[in-house]
Design an enzyme around this catalytic site. Structure first.
Site, PDB file in Angstrom:
ATOM      1  N   LYS A 222      -4.629  -0.179   6.984  1.00  0.00           N
ATOM      2  CA  LYS A 222      -3.922   0.734   6.083  1.00  0.00           C
ATOM      3  C   LYS A 222      -2.467   0.925   6.516  1.00  0.00           C
ATOM      4  CE  LYS A 222      -2.876   4.043   3.209  1.00  0.00           C
ATOM      5  NZ  LYS A 222      -2.751   3.898   1.763  1.00  0.00           N
ATOM      6  N   CYS A 276       3.519   7.638   1.096  1.00  0.00           N
ATOM      7  CA  CYS A 276       2.902   6.641   1.990  1.00  0.00           C
ATOM      8  C   CYS A 276       3.924   5.857   2.803  1.00  0.00           C
ATOM      9  CB  CYS A 276       2.118   5.631   1.172  1.00  0.00           C
ATOM     10  SG  CYS A 276       0.845   6.320   0.149  1.00  0.00           S
TER      11      CYS A 276
HETATM   12  N1  SAJ Z   1      10.664   0.479  -3.665  1.00  0.00           N
HETATM   13  C1  SAJ Z   1      11.847  -0.261  -3.598  1.00  0.00           C
HETATM   14  N2  SAJ Z   1      11.790  -1.601  -3.818  1.00  0.00           N
HETATM   15  C2  SAJ Z   1      10.603  -2.226  -4.098  1.00  0.00           C
HETATM   16  C3  SAJ Z   1       9.425  -1.465  -4.147  1.00  0.00           C
HETATM   17  C4  SAJ Z   1       9.474  -0.104  -3.939  1.00  0.00           C
HETATM   18  O1  SAJ Z   1      12.933   0.264  -3.359  1.00  0.00           O
HETATM   19  O2  SAJ Z   1      10.631  -3.437  -4.313  1.00  0.00           O
HETATM   20  C5  SAJ Z   1      10.727   1.925  -3.427  1.00  0.00           C
HETATM   21  C6  SAJ Z   1      10.296   2.719  -4.637  1.00  0.00           C
HETATM   22  O3  SAJ Z   1      11.394   2.984  -5.467  1.00  0.00           O
HETATM   23  C7  SAJ Z   1       9.732   3.988  -4.006  1.00  0.00           C
HETATM   24  C8  SAJ Z   1       9.186   3.511  -2.676  1.00  0.00           C
HETATM   25  O4  SAJ Z   1       9.786   2.247  -2.408  1.00  0.00           O
HETATM   26  O5  SAJ Z   1      10.744   4.929  -3.785  1.00  0.00           O
HETATM   27  C9  SAJ Z   1       7.664   3.340  -2.652  1.00  0.00           C
HETATM   28  O6  SAJ Z   1       7.336   2.592  -3.794  1.00  0.00           O
HETATM   29  P1  SAJ Z   1       5.875   1.862  -3.905  1.00  0.00           P
HETATM   30  O7  SAJ Z   1       5.947   0.958  -5.087  1.00  0.00           O
HETATM   31  O8  SAJ Z   1       5.511   1.295  -2.611  1.00  0.00           O
HETATM   32  O9  SAJ Z   1       4.884   3.032  -4.354  1.00  0.00           O
HETATM   33  P2  SAJ Z   1       4.032   4.019  -3.429  1.00  0.00           P
HETATM   34  O10 SAJ Z   1       4.857   4.726  -2.448  1.00  0.00           O
HETATM   35  O11 SAJ Z   1       3.206   4.838  -4.349  1.00  0.00           O
HETATM   36  O12 SAJ Z   1       3.097   3.014  -2.611  1.00  0.00           O
HETATM   37  C10 SAJ Z   1       1.772   2.835  -2.976  1.00  0.00           C
HETATM   38  C11 SAJ Z   1       1.069   2.397  -1.731  1.00  0.00           C
HETATM   39  N3  SAJ Z   1      -0.339   2.477  -1.991  1.00  0.00           N
HETATM   40  C12 SAJ Z   1      -1.113   3.072  -1.083  1.00  0.00           C
HETATM   41  O13 SAJ Z   1      -0.696   3.514  -0.030  1.00  0.00           O
HETATM   42  C13 SAJ Z   1      -2.527   3.180  -1.434  1.00  0.00           C
HETATM   43  C14 SAJ Z   1       1.449   0.987  -1.356  1.00  0.00           C
HETATM   44  O14 SAJ Z   1       0.553   0.518  -0.351  1.00  0.00           O
HETATM   45  C15 SAJ Z   1       1.339   0.051  -2.522  1.00  0.00           C
HETATM   46  O15 SAJ Z   1       1.808  -1.233  -2.128  1.00  0.00           O
HETATM   47  C16 SAJ Z   1       2.189   0.566  -3.651  1.00  0.00           C
HETATM   48  O16 SAJ Z   1       1.679   1.862  -4.024  1.00  0.00           O
HETATM   49  C17 SAJ Z   1       2.091  -0.380  -4.843  1.00  0.00           C
HETATM   50  O17 SAJ Z   1       1.928  -1.590  -4.595  1.00  0.00           O
HETATM   51  O18 SAJ Z   1       2.235   0.086  -5.957  1.00  0.00           O
END
Ligand code: SAJ
Length: 430
Positions: A222, A276
Site C-alpha cells: 500500500k 493518500c
Molecule cells: N496529480 C498530478 N499529476 C498526475 C496525477 C495526479 O499532479 O499525473 C495530483 C492530483 O492533481 C492530486 C494528487 O496528485 O492533487 C493526487 O491525485 P491522485 O490521482 O493520485 O488521486 P488520489 O490522491 O485520490 O489517489 C488515489 C490513490 N488511491 C488509493 O490510495 C487507494 C492512488 O493510489 C491511486 O493511484 C489514485 O487514487 C488513482 O489512481 O486514481
C-alpha cells in the site's frame, strides 16, 4: 471461537461484523457487507455521524454515486446500525479498524486515533475475534504497534485470543463503491490461515482478484503503490521545471516521450494533494527505520510540495508584465479541490497557493464548482481580478470562455488561452 468456525460463519454470512470508523473508507465497506447479507455495526466517536448513519443519511460529502441509496437500503433493512459505544463489540466476530493514520509536521506517523480504537476494543473484544486494519500503515506497524497494543488491552495473545489482518484500503473519492467492488485487494493475514479467512470474507463484496499474503507485505504494497505515484508525479514536475528553464514545452515533450515504448510520464501540475499521496510515502520511509538511506522519497515530496510556490512565481511574473505588484493585485484561483471533479480539499495545492498569495498581500478570490461556498458565476468572480490561476482541471473549466477571464496561469496545461503555463513559462504571444 476457532478460525475454522469463524470461516464457517463467514461463508454463510452469519458472522457479525463491526466497523470502527464511519468515514469515506468505513462507511462504504459497512454498506457493502450489509448489502451482501451480513449484520453490521458501525462504530464512530462522532455522535452526529452515528445519528446520520442511523437515520440513513450519508455523513460523508462529495458526489459518491450509489452510496446514499445503498445506505438507506441497508439501514431500512435493519442490517446496518451505528453506535458511539464499543461495548457492543463483545458480540461481534470480525472488527474492522478504518481510522485516520496521518503523519505529523515532522513526517512521523501519528497513530493516536488507531491506538485509541485498539485500547477501546481490547477489553470488550470477543475471544477468537478477527481484527482487520484497513488504515494505511508504515511497514512493521501491525507487528510492532497493533499486535502489542491489542495484546495489552485485551490481556490475551494474538493467534490465541484474537487474530490479526491488514487489508489496506484502495478508495478513491468519487468512486468509493466502484473501487471497493472492482479493485484488486491485498489481504494480509498474521498467518496464511488468517489470510485465507480474510479472502473468504472479502469475496462477499469484492469481485476483483484478492491476493492473500502476510501483514508486512500488505503494509509495503500500500505505501509503495502511493510512494511510486508520488515519485512519478515529481518526475513530471521536475521535467516541467527544466522545460520552463530552457524554453521547452513540457506538454509536447510529455506527449512525445509517452510515444516511446514503456514510457508513461504523468501530468505536471500545481502540486499534489489528497489524503493518500502526500502522506503514504512518509509512512513507507518511516517503516525503513533508518536502516537504508531513503533519498528518492523525500526528494519527490520536496519537488511536489514546491509546486504551489512555483505557481506563485509564475503569477508574480505575469503581474510584473502587467506592471502590478503582488500586494496591490487580485488573483482568482480556479479549482480549490485537490482533484478534478471532486469537492475534497484535503492537502489541496490550491489551499497552499492561496496562503502564499495572502502572505504576500494579494487579494485572493476562489472559484470551485464542487466545493461548497466557492461555486457561482466564475466570470462575475473574475471581475476586478488581475490574474487567474488554474490549479485543478475540473471538467467544467474546459468550456470556459478564457477571453472573458483575466490573463491566465494554467497549472495543468488544459486552457485554450493562457498567458503562462506550468512547464512552459510565460507566453509572449498572448
Ligand atoms: N496529480 C498530478 N499529476 C498526475 C496525477 C495526479 O499532479 O499525473 C495530483 C492530483 O492533481 C492530486 C494528487 O496528485 O492533487 C493526487 O491525485 P491522485 O490521482 O493520485 O488521486 P488520489 O490522491 O485520490 O489517489 C488515489 C490513490 N488511491 C488509493 O490510495 C487507494 C492512488 O493510489 C491511486 O493511484 C489514485 O487514487 C488513482 O489512481 O486514481
Amino acid at each position: 471461537m476457532s478460525l475454522e468456525r469463524l470461516r464457517e460463519l463467514i461463508e454463510i454470512k452469519a458472522a457479525r461484523l463491526a466497523i470502527v470508523g464511519m468515514g469515506y473508507v468505513g462507511l462504504p465497506v459497512a454498506c457493502a457487507f450489509a448489502d451482501a447479507g451480513f449484520e453490521v455495526l458501525g462504530v464512530d466517536i462522532q455522535a452526529e455521524r452515528v445519528a446520520r448513519v442511523n437515520a440513513g443519511i450519508c455523513p460523508i460529502g462529495g458526489r459518491e454515486p450509489g452510496l446514499q441509496e445503498l445506505l438507506g437500503k441497508v439501514v431500512n433493512a435493519g442490517r446496518l446500525r451505528a453506535t458511539d459505544s464499543y461495548g457492543g463489540l463483545k458480540d461481534y466476530n470480525v472488527v474492522f479498524i478504518m481510522v485516520e493514520t496521518p503523519v505529523d509536521e515532522t513526517h512521523m506517523p501519528n497513530y493516536a486515533t488507531l491506538q485509541s480504537a485498539l485500547h477501546s476494543l481490547g477489553p470488550v473484544m470477543q475471544p477468537g475475534a478477527l481484527v482487520i486494519v484497513e488504515s494505511t500503515l508504515a511497514p512493521g506497524t501491525m507487528d510492532n504497534v497493533v499486535r502489542p497494543t491489542l495484546e495489552a488491552a485485551s490481556g490475551g495473545r494474538a493467534g490465541v485470543k484474537f487474530y490479526l489482518g491488514h487489508c489496506p484500503e484502495r478508495v478513491m473519492p468519487g468512486r468509493l463503491l466502484t473501487n471497493l467492488k472492482r479493485m484488486e485487494r491485498v489481504v494480509g493475514g498474521m498467518t496464511p490461515e488468517v489470510a485465507e479467512v480474510m479472502r473468504v470474507l472479502y469475496r462477499h463484496i469484492v469481485t476483483a482478484p484478492l491476493h492473500p499474503t502476510d501483514c508486512l507485505t500488505a503494509e509495503l504494497v500500500k505505501t509503495t503503490e502511493n510512494a511510486y505515484r508520488d515519485v512519478q508525479i515529481a518526475f513530471a514536475n521536475e521535467i516541467a521545471l527544466i522545460c520552463e528553464a530552457v524554453g521547452g514545452d513540457v506538454w509536447q515533450v510529455r506527449d512525445l516521450v509517452n510515444r516511446s515504448p514503456g514510457r508513461h510520464m504523468l501530468l505536471p501540475g500545481a502540486g499534489v494533494g489528497g489524503h493518500c499521496i502526500p502522506k503514504d510515502p512518509w509512512l513507507l520511509a518511516h517503516g525503513a527505520c533508518r536502516r537504508v538511506p531513503v533519498r528518492l522519497i523525500p526528494a519527490a515530496r520536496a519537488v511536489n510540495d514546491g509546486m504551489p510556490s512555483h505557481m506563485l512565481g509564475l503569477v508574480e511574473r505575469v503581474l510584473q508584465r502587467l506592471g502590478k505588484r503582488l500586494e496591490e493585485a487580485s488573483v482568482l484561483i480556479l479549482g480549490y479541490a485537490y482533484l478534478e471533479d471532486s469537492d475534497d480539499t484535503r492537502n489541496s495545492p490550491a489551499v497552499v497557493l492561496a496562503q502564499l498569495l495572502r502572505q504576500r498581500g494579494v487579494r485572493v478570490v476562489i472559484h470551485d464548482p464542487y466545493v461548497p461556498g466557492y461555486a457561482g458565476d466564475v466570470y462575475a468572480l473574475a471581475e476586478g481580478c488581475d490574474v487567474a490561476v488554474l490549479v485543478t482541471a475540473h471538467s467544467d473549466y474546459r468550456e470556459l470562455d478564457w477571453k472573458r477571464l483575466p490573463p491566465l496561469v494554467d497549472g495543468r496545461g488544459v486552457a485554450a488561452h493562457w498567458t503562462a503555463r506550468v512547464g512552459v513559462g510565460e507566453s509572449y504571444a498572448s
